[in-house]
Design a protein around this motif. Structure first.
Motif, PDB file in Angstrom:
ATOM      1  N   GLY A  15      38.466  -8.739 -13.516  1.00 29.88           N
ATOM      2  CA  GLY A  15      39.162  -7.994 -12.497  1.00 29.88           C
ATOM      3  C   GLY A  15      40.496  -8.659 -12.278  1.00 29.88           C
ATOM      4  N   SER A  16      41.295 -10.047 -12.427  1.00 31.62           N
ATOM      5  CA  SER A  16      42.465 -10.224 -12.108  1.00 31.62           C
ATOM      6  C   SER A  16      43.420  -9.570 -12.517  1.00 31.62           C
ATOM      7  N   MET A  17      42.609  -8.419 -13.494  1.00 31.44           N
ATOM      8  CA  MET A  17      44.300  -7.147 -13.901  1.00 31.44           C
ATOM      9  C   MET A  17      43.966  -6.704 -13.311  1.00 31.44           C
ATOM     10  N   ALA A  18      42.711  -6.403 -12.557  1.00 30.02           N
ATOM     11  CA  ALA A  18      42.196  -4.697 -11.418  1.00 30.02           C
ATOM     12  C   ALA A  18      42.766  -5.359 -10.029  1.00 30.02           C
ATOM     13  N   VAL A 131      33.436 -12.162 -12.517  1.00 32.76           N
ATOM     14  CA  VAL A 131      35.096 -12.165 -11.258  1.00 32.76           C
ATOM     15  C   VAL A 131      34.904 -12.255 -10.001  1.00 32.76           C
ATOM     16  N   ALA A 132      33.885 -12.740  -9.600  1.00 37.51           N
ATOM     17  CA  ALA A 132      33.914 -13.843  -8.550  1.00 37.51           C
ATOM     18  C   ALA A 132      34.862 -15.097  -8.771  1.00 37.51           C
ATOM     19  N   ALA A 133      35.287 -15.335  -9.886  1.00 36.53           N
ATOM     20  CA  ALA A 133      36.195 -15.671 -10.137  1.00 36.53           C
ATOM     21  C   ALA A 133      38.190 -15.491  -9.588  1.00 36.53           C
ATOM     22  N   ALA A 134      37.560 -13.952 -10.063  1.00 40.70           N
ATOM     23  CA  ALA A 134      39.091 -13.640 -10.091  1.00 40.70           C
ATOM     24  C   ALA A 134      39.789 -13.676  -9.218  1.00 40.70           C
ATOM     25  N   ARG A 135      41.292 -13.598  -9.434  1.00 38.67           N
ATOM     26  CA  ARG A 135      42.294 -13.614  -8.613  1.00 38.67           C
ATOM     27  C   ARG A 135      43.532 -12.604  -9.185  1.00 38.67           C
ATOM     28  N   ALA A 136      44.666 -12.463  -8.321  1.00 38.79           N
ATOM     29  CA  ALA A 136      45.769 -11.713  -8.050  1.00 38.79           C
ATOM     30  C   ALA A 136      46.360 -11.622  -8.978  1.00 38.79           C
ATOM     31  N   HIS A 137      47.027 -13.698  -8.825  1.00 38.02           N
ATOM     32  CA  HIS A 137      47.845 -13.777  -9.017  1.00 38.02           C
ATOM     33  C   HIS A 137      47.230 -15.044  -9.922  1.00 38.02           C
ATOM     34  N   LEU A 138      46.367 -15.015 -11.072  1.00 36.82           N
ATOM     35  CA  LEU A 138      46.312 -15.447 -11.962  1.00 36.82           C
ATOM     36  C   LEU A 138      46.931 -15.329 -13.346  1.00 36.82           C
ATOM     37  N   PHE A 139      47.635 -14.674 -12.923  1.00 36.18           N
ATOM     38  CA  PHE A 139      48.998 -14.379 -14.253  1.00 36.18           C
ATOM     39  C   PHE A 139      50.376 -14.460 -13.922  1.00 36.18           C
ATOM     40  N   GLU A 140      50.773 -14.692 -12.401  1.00 37.08           N
ATOM     41  CA  GLU A 140      51.991 -15.526 -11.746  1.00 37.08           C
ATOM     42  C   GLU A 140      52.788 -16.491 -12.872  1.00 37.08           C
ATOM     43  N   LEU A 164      51.788  -3.060 -15.008  1.00 34.34           N
ATOM     44  CA  LEU A 164      51.002  -4.786 -15.115  1.00 34.34           C
ATOM     45  C   LEU A 164      52.227  -5.298 -14.336  1.00 34.34           C
ATOM     46  N   SER A 165      53.233  -4.781 -13.280  1.00 32.93           N
ATOM     47  CA  SER A 165      54.370  -5.666 -12.811  1.00 32.93           C
ATOM     48  C   SER A 165      53.952  -6.104 -11.485  1.00 32.93           C
ATOM     49  N   GLY A 166      52.428  -6.306 -11.158  1.00 35.26           N
ATOM     50  CA  GLY A 166      51.807  -6.891  -9.847  1.00 35.26           C
ATOM     51  C   GLY A 166      50.898  -8.045 -10.610  1.00 35.26           C
ATOM     52  N   THR A 167      51.222  -8.534 -12.239  1.00 30.46           N
ATOM     53  CA  THR A 167      51.122  -9.324 -12.697  1.00 30.46           C
ATOM     54  C   THR A 167      52.169 -10.619 -12.625  1.00 30.46           C
ATOM     55  N   LYS A 168      52.945 -10.433 -12.520  1.00 28.56           N
ATOM     56  CA  LYS A 168      54.329 -10.918 -11.861  1.00 28.56           C
ATOM     57  C   LYS A 168      54.194 -11.520 -13.501  1.00 28.56           C
ATOM     58  N   ALA A 169      53.830 -11.692 -14.611  1.00 24.77           N
ATOM     59  CA  ALA A 169      54.356 -12.135 -15.708  1.00 24.77           C
ATOM     60  C   ALA A 169      55.259 -11.917 -16.122  1.00 24.77           C
ATOM     61  N   GLN A 170      55.574 -12.999 -17.672  1.00 22.69           N
ATOM     62  CA  GLN A 170      57.070 -12.716 -17.971  1.00 22.69           C
ATOM     63  C   GLN A 170      56.390 -11.925 -19.156  1.00 22.69           C
ATOM     64  N   PHE A 171      56.962 -11.204 -19.322  1.00 19.84           N
ATOM     65  CA  PHE A 171      57.000 -10.294 -20.835  1.00 19.84           C
ATOM     66  C   PHE A 171      57.735 -10.287 -21.891  1.00 19.84           C
ATOM     67  N   VAL A 172      57.204 -10.909 -23.059  1.00 17.58           N
ATOM     68  CA  VAL A 172      58.041 -11.372 -23.995  1.00 17.58           C
ATOM     69  C   VAL A 172      57.416  -9.756 -25.161  1.00 17.58           C
TER      70      VAL A 172
END
Length: 367
Positions: A15-18, A131-140, A164-172
């Motif tokens: 859900g957060s990924m979506a 899915v109710a706990a999903a949030r867009a900034h989970l991976f920030e 996946l740029s919207g995750t604002k994560a650091q890719f390794v």
């Protein structure tokens, strides 16, 4: 980016990924699928997804990006059937599982068919599920591990990163083997140790009922991860079997060394053992998301009188600061009790601390 994104598995991560993908690519169509129709319906009503897939076969045909966000055992099953499906030319397939070697091996047939499979593991989570706990900034600011094989062109990896740029994560980028070795050390084995400590306490409780009562403080905190989903951890440990067996051997050798220090009453060795552990632990990044979800707790000393809890939570509510959990650690007549307030993020905890400092005289401190 335009295109159809299929999320298979609509729990917290899926859900957060979506939400993260939709935030960065509003023109994309997010299609969701889950074997639990209630989760699927909830995802649709919460606008986590744009469409609910009628069937996987139909959704596979339309997808430009397929994200397998199911538990690792189910992901293996999905990967086994994918080569038999009619997939869109140029489709990219990825997953979000906590183990990678077996997943990548199972995806070998896809790779042989010319389909770009790129293993993935966003190293972030929450102590809530669904899915109710999903949030867009989970991976920030979290580390997002990708494990592409040699068959996958670099350009395909870059396209996935853009999706996946919207995750604002650091890719390794790691090999599947490197990933499983590292996560075994910093995530999988610690969960096993926490569970074993709880088992030990349970066995001692048969001898003295005070064990569980006295374990309500620090012991309960250091074993919090033992409350994780048992089905998920069963599958993860089986998937990462070889690394876990190696870690078992190294752990037992470590315990034998420490046991000898205690048996011989080797005071300098014991002191340096704890000193070196403290120095290494104190040097770990404090504000970086890792493999185990962080606990954003604030401890508040409060006097014992009626209404004090609602007073504290009321101030936070006025500032729109959400509390994910609240627990009274100690409260006795005529002395201060301790409230442990849990928050979703470091930012929420900092705001809560400032809020209480402004409105009350209660001491608020981080654990």
């Amino acid at each position: 980016m335009e295109g159809n994104v299929l999320i298979v598995g609509l729990g917290l991560i899926g859900g957060s990924m979506a939400l993260a993908i939709k935030k960065a690519h509003p023109e994309a169509v997010i299609i969701g699928y889950d074997i639990d129709e209630r989760q699927l319906g909830l995802a649709r009503s919460l606008k986590v997804i744009d469409e609910a897939a009628g069937s996987l076969t139909e959704a596979y045909e339309r997808a430009d990006l397929i994200v397998l966000a199911a538990p690792v055992m189910q992901t293996e099953v999905l990967l086994s059937s994918l080569p038999l499906e009619r997939l869109k030319p140029g489709v990219i397939v990825t997953d979000v599982g906590s183990t990678k070697r077996r997943i990548v091996e199972r995806a070998r047939r896809l790779l042989e068919c010319g389909v770009a499979f790129i293993g993935g593991h966003p190293m972030a989570g929450s102590h809530k599920s669904g899915v109710a706990a999903a949030r867009a900034h989970l991976f920030e600011n979290a580390f997002y591990i990708l494990t592409p094989t040699e068959e996958v062109a670099v350009q395909r990896v870059e396209i996935l990163k853009r999706w996946l740029s919207g995750t604002k994560a650091q890719f390794v980028i790691l090999t599947p083997e490197e990933h499983d070795r590292i996560t075994g050390v910093i995530s999988h084995f610690p969960h096993l140790i926490a569970a074993s400590l709880v088992h030990q306490a349970r066995e001692y409780e048969c001898e003295n009922a005070l064990v569980s009562r006295l374990a309500a403080g620090g012991f309960r905190d250091i074993t919090r991860i033992a409350s994780s989903n048992p089905e998920m951890w069963r599958d993860i440990l089986i998937h990462n079997k070889q690394e876990m067996l190696t870690l078992f051997d190294r752990w037992m050798a470590e315990m034998e060394k420490l046991r000898s220090f205690v048996e011989e009453e080797n005071s300098p060795a014991i002191y340096h053992y704890f000193l070196e552990a403290k120095q290494f632990r104190d040097g770990l990044p404090a504000r970086t998301k890792g493999a185990i979800p962080s606990f954003y707790d604030l401890y508040v000393d409060v006097p014992d009188y009626p209404g004090v809890i609602s007073e504290v939570t009321g101030y936070l509510a006025k500032e729109n600061i959400s509390i994910t959990n609240i627990r009274i650690i100690e409260t006795r007549e005529e002395i201060y009790g301790v409230l442990r307030l849990s928050f979703q993020s470091e930012e929420d905890r900092a705001r809560a601390k400032a809020c209480l400092a402004q409105h009350t005289s209660y001491a608020a401190y981080e654990g």
